[in-house]
Design an enzyme around this catalytic site. Structure first.
Site, PDB file in Angstrom:
ATOM      1  N   HIS A  19      34.157  -2.377  23.432  1.00 12.82           N
ATOM      2  CA  HIS A  19      34.916  -0.955  23.780  1.00 12.82           C
ATOM      3  C   HIS A  19      35.323  -0.307  22.470  1.00 12.82           C
ATOM      4  O   HIS A  19      34.861   0.963  22.283  1.00 12.82           O
ATOM      5  CB  HIS A  19      36.384  -1.284  24.494  1.00 12.82           C
ATOM      6  N   ASP A  60      34.988 -10.008  42.135  1.00 16.91           N
ATOM      7  CA  ASP A  60      36.169  -9.140  41.601  1.00 16.91           C
ATOM      8  C   ASP A  60      35.677  -7.909  41.261  1.00 16.91           C
ATOM      9  O   ASP A  60      36.271  -7.071  41.792  1.00 16.91           O
ATOM     10  CB  ASP A  60      36.696  -9.884  40.478  1.00 16.91           C
TER      11      ASP A  60
END
Ligand code: BG6
Length: 804
Positions: free
Chosen positions: A279, A48
């Site tokens: 993140h 993906d």
């Protein structure tokens, strides 16, 4: 005398050797002159991520570098058969696009070249790796090139890392003089332990400088601009970037998508591991770190990041609020074939309050928030500045660039949201920022658009001249060896050190359920005070997933019962703490009214932290000025040591309330620069201080806890001291470190007017059950010896401890 070398004595050998050396040198020089090739091997090339971003990133790299004397070969690999893989890759290569400003003819030409240079091959067995390496060497030689390096991009699940790493290391390293770079995608472990394990395994195959751990947020243009922005605007920011001026920092990543289709991954990770640990934490360090003199030195950036990690205050259970969108458990049941009775506790939403204990940020709340199935998709960092101005002119006369009454903020708008593109926004009443004019341009006006309470026109707003996706940027940084855009092992482990204790403490926390999207309304809004985060709205009716014995919503009210023949108050943790804090305040008010002072002895450890915070923030009528604070026990460490009970009290309570310092009575564990030395008579000194100030040695209230082994205060089953006899204060030995302790004795505790025992958490379930059944046997279970002579004993237990 040194012997003459053998070859000097034989001139023809000497000449031959010289000639050979010249040839070698010349061919070396020629090799240096050969055109250079970099081979890029993408593992998981049909997956993906590769299909969506990585091939495009590689093409982008090719466009950037091809004219600069580099040759490339791209090897897409996967476990998929050659035929199938080739088919997938052909389609992906066909769909690649060029930047908008490139002429279509030129684009088509470069794309055709890129397709020519890209191949697919199956990479499964150790022999496949050997063959790949040989093929690369043969191709390089055949084309008269010199291989300067190999990049292996592992876009594969982490369980495959170690095998792949072994194969690369043993048979796919490039020849001497060429570099190796191995790129890894998260997740890098599940907690500190597993991250350490993976790091050690990878470290046995690769050098640190060979590894590039991707956090794609570091490739977002705005995130990559945080340090350069701070650097280029040092003059303006130097005086502003600190606790005196910053009100709060918000680091936010909201998503509209949910976890459907990914629940097998998500169920194991949840929102904190998925995006906050990586993140948002990376962004946090970029904002919070001290600015290195040279922001482009990866070593300095890393060092400053690590310092920022060290200054992060440990998170407590109450530093977090958790949510889960309502459809989540159903999706998990469907996708993972779970029974109908299955309810997941995995959070899909989290708000976290972070504090940084250093001079720059002391007291400034950093709020980290992320969630799936929210009302909008947007990521940003917002630095909101304090505003102490009072404007006399009416609002209609306020001018954005001059009025000090308008909000002052800097926003690193990472992407999406109403603005729709990445941008850096600075309120006009702050300063006009400098950004590199070649790559950043002013955002065009968008009448009617408001961001964070201000019209767009009230900001200096800049966005990238050319938007670039994170993976393209990172692939370019890998090629250029820009290690500061990647997560080093130290950096990764520092982040897990910070998050793992919170994750452990939240493992059984029931998240608040939310409907998803706009319907969430105010349900997930949260607020903070004194290091404590809570939802703004009370808990709506909801079923609590869990074992049958779990209380139902109808049981939410405080439960009254008896435990060991004494009153028991049991509730959900928040209510329990609120109740206990209320009871302590009531006792304080009563004591001050009657005797003019209140003697409170507090225990340490983690259970009372929430209580201290509650007392610090919610009890304005507490008679602190007349309260004496004592310690029930102390570890034999210096008082400033984070393990010190006094330090905990200081952090969570004392620094927030006004207790006169002469009313605060730490235990004298540290005398004459020694810790708990018998000769220093610290225990006797504390006993004397108590006798001098506390009438009859009867504290008005003693707060105790109960350990999983039945200990209380620092009176342990293995250590007979302090269970009976005359001594008021004793030195004891704990089975766990730090072993030496000082403690109030059982007889002194039992002289108190009131003893409150606070027991919280599932870990206490077993001992709570056991102690409920045993008689008075303090040698085995010191807690069973707590029974005030004439005072009152009350047990405060949360449902986890009481009901399991
Ligand atoms: C990924 C997470 O790392 O980041 C996903 O695994 C998340 O759950 C994604 O959706 C968000 O990235 P972006 O670039 O869309 O903000």
């Amino acid at each position: 005398m040194l012997a003459e070398p053998h070859f000097k004595r034989r001139p023809c050998v000497w000449k031959m050797l010289m000639a050979a050396m010249c040839v070698a040198l010349l061919s070396g020089l020629q090799a240096q002159d050969l055109p250079r090739q970099v081979s890029i091997i993408l593992l998981g090339a049909t997956g993906d991520l590769a299909r969506k971003y990585l091939w495009q990133g590689l093409f982008h790299l090719y466009l950037e570098e091809v004219g600069k004397g580099h040759h490339f070969r791209f090897h897409g690999t996967a476990l998929t058969s050659t035929e199938q893989g080739q088919e997938v890759i052909a389609k992906v290569l066909e769909s690649l696009s060029c930047p908008g400003d490139m002429a279509s003819g030129h684009c088509a030409e470069l794309k055709a070249q890129f397709q020519q240079l890209s191949e697919y091959r199956q990479l499964k067995t150790p022999e496949d790796y050997v063959a790949l390496s040989k093929d690369i060497e043969a191709q390089v030689e055949h084309e008269g090139l010199r291989e300067t390096g190999r990049i292996f991009y592992l876009s594969v699940p982490p369980f495959a890392y170690v095998d792949i790493a072994r194969n690369i290391n043993s048979s796919c390293r490039p020849g001497p003089g060429a570099w190796l770079r191995v790129v890894l995608e998260k997740p890098f472990g599940h907690d500190l332990h597993s991250a350490q394990q993976l790091a050690t395994e990878l470290g046995s195959f690769f050098q640190e400088e060979e590894m590039y751990r991707v956090d794609h947020y570091l490739g977002k243009q705005v995130v990559a601009q945080i340090l350069p922005f701070r650097d280029q605007n040092r003059a303006a920011l130097d005086g502003l970037w600190n606790r005196h001026h910053v009100e709060r920092v918000e680091i936010v990543m909201k998503e509209t998508l949910d976890a459907e289709g990914r629940t097998s991954f998500y169920e194991e990770y949840g929102v904190i591991r998925d995006v906050l640990q990586n993140h948002l934490t990376e962004v946090l360090t970029l904002v919070a770190m001290e600015l290195p003199v040279n922001v482009s030195s990866p070593e300095s950036v890393l060092q400053h990041k690590l310092q920022a990690f060290q200054a992060l205050r440990s998170l407590q259970r109450h530093s977090a609020v958790l949510g889960q969108y309502q459809a989540y458990s159903g999706q998990v049941r469907r996708e993972l074939q779970k029974p109908d009775s299955f309810h997941s506790l995995t959070p899909t939403f989290a708000g976290i309050l972070v504090h940084i204990d250093n001079l720059r940020w002391e007291g400034v709340p950093f709020i980290l928030m992320s969630g799936k199935a929210l009302d909008e998709r947007v990521s940003y960092v917002r630095i909101l500045f304090k505003n102490q101005a009072f404007c006399v002119q009416s609002e209609k006369h306020w001018v954005a660039a001059q009025s000090h009454c308008l909000p002052r903020q800097i926003i690193f708008y990472i992407g999406h949201g109403e603005l729709g593109s990445p941008a850096v926004l600075v309120s006009r009443n702050l300063f006009q920022p400098a950004l590199p004019s070649a790559s950043w341009k002013e955002v065009e006006g968008r009448p009617g658009l408001h961001l964070f309470g201000l019209p767009l026109s009230d900001y200096y707003a800049y966005s990238p001249v050319r938007e670039q996706d994170a993976y393209s940027l990172l692939i370019s940084h890998i090629f250029h060896c820009r290690k500061d855009s990647f997560v080093t092992t130290e950096n990764l482990l520092a982040s897990w050190v910070f998050w793992t204790p919170l994750l452990d403490s939240l493992a059984h926390e029931v998240p608040r359920f939310y409907p998803g999207g706009a319907e969430n309304g105010q349900l997930l809004d949260f607020e903070f005070s004194g290091g404590h985060l809570s939802f703004s709205q009370p808990l709506p009716e909801q079923l609590v997933p869990g074992p049958d014995s779990a209380p139902l919503p109808s049981d939410f009210q405080v439960l009254r019962a008896k435990y060991r023949e004494s009153p028991l108050i049991s509730a959900w943790p928040e209510e329990l703490i609120a109740r206990l804090a209320g009871d302590i305040e009531a006792a304080a008010v009563r004591a001050v009214r009657r005797f003019g002072k209140f003697h409170l002895a507090l225990s340490g450890g983690s259970s009372p932290v929430a209580l201290f915070q509650q007392l610090a923030t919610g009890h304005y009528s507490f008679p602190w000025a007349h309260t004496h604070l004592w310690l029930v026990d102390e570890r034999c460490v210096p008082l400033w040591d984070p393990e010190s009970n006094f330090q905990g009290l200081q952090t969570h309570l004392l620094q927030h309330v006004r207790v006169p310092h002469y009313n605060v009575h730490p235990m004298p564990v540290h005398r004459r620069q020694r810790l708990c030395a018998e000769e220093d008579q610290g225990a006797q000194a504390y006993a004397e201080e108590i006798s001098a100030l506390v009438t009859n040695g009867s504290f008005d209230l003693v707060l105790l806890g109960m350990g999983t082994d039945g200990h209380t205060a620092s009176l342990f089953p293995q250590s007979p001291a302090g269970l009976d006899g005359e001594q008021l204060v004793v030195l004891t030995t704990s089975p766990s470190s730090p072993h030496r302790r000082m403690s109030l004795s059982l007889p002194l505790i039992n002289r108190a007017r009131k003893v409150a025992v606070l027991v919280m958490g599932r870990m206490k379930r077993e001992i709570a059950m056991l102690v409920s059944r045993v008689g008075r046997d303090p040698k085995k279970w010191p807690i069973s010896g707590v029974l005030p002579d004439s005072g009152q004993l009350v047990w405060y237990m949360d449902y986890d401890a009481f009901l399991g």
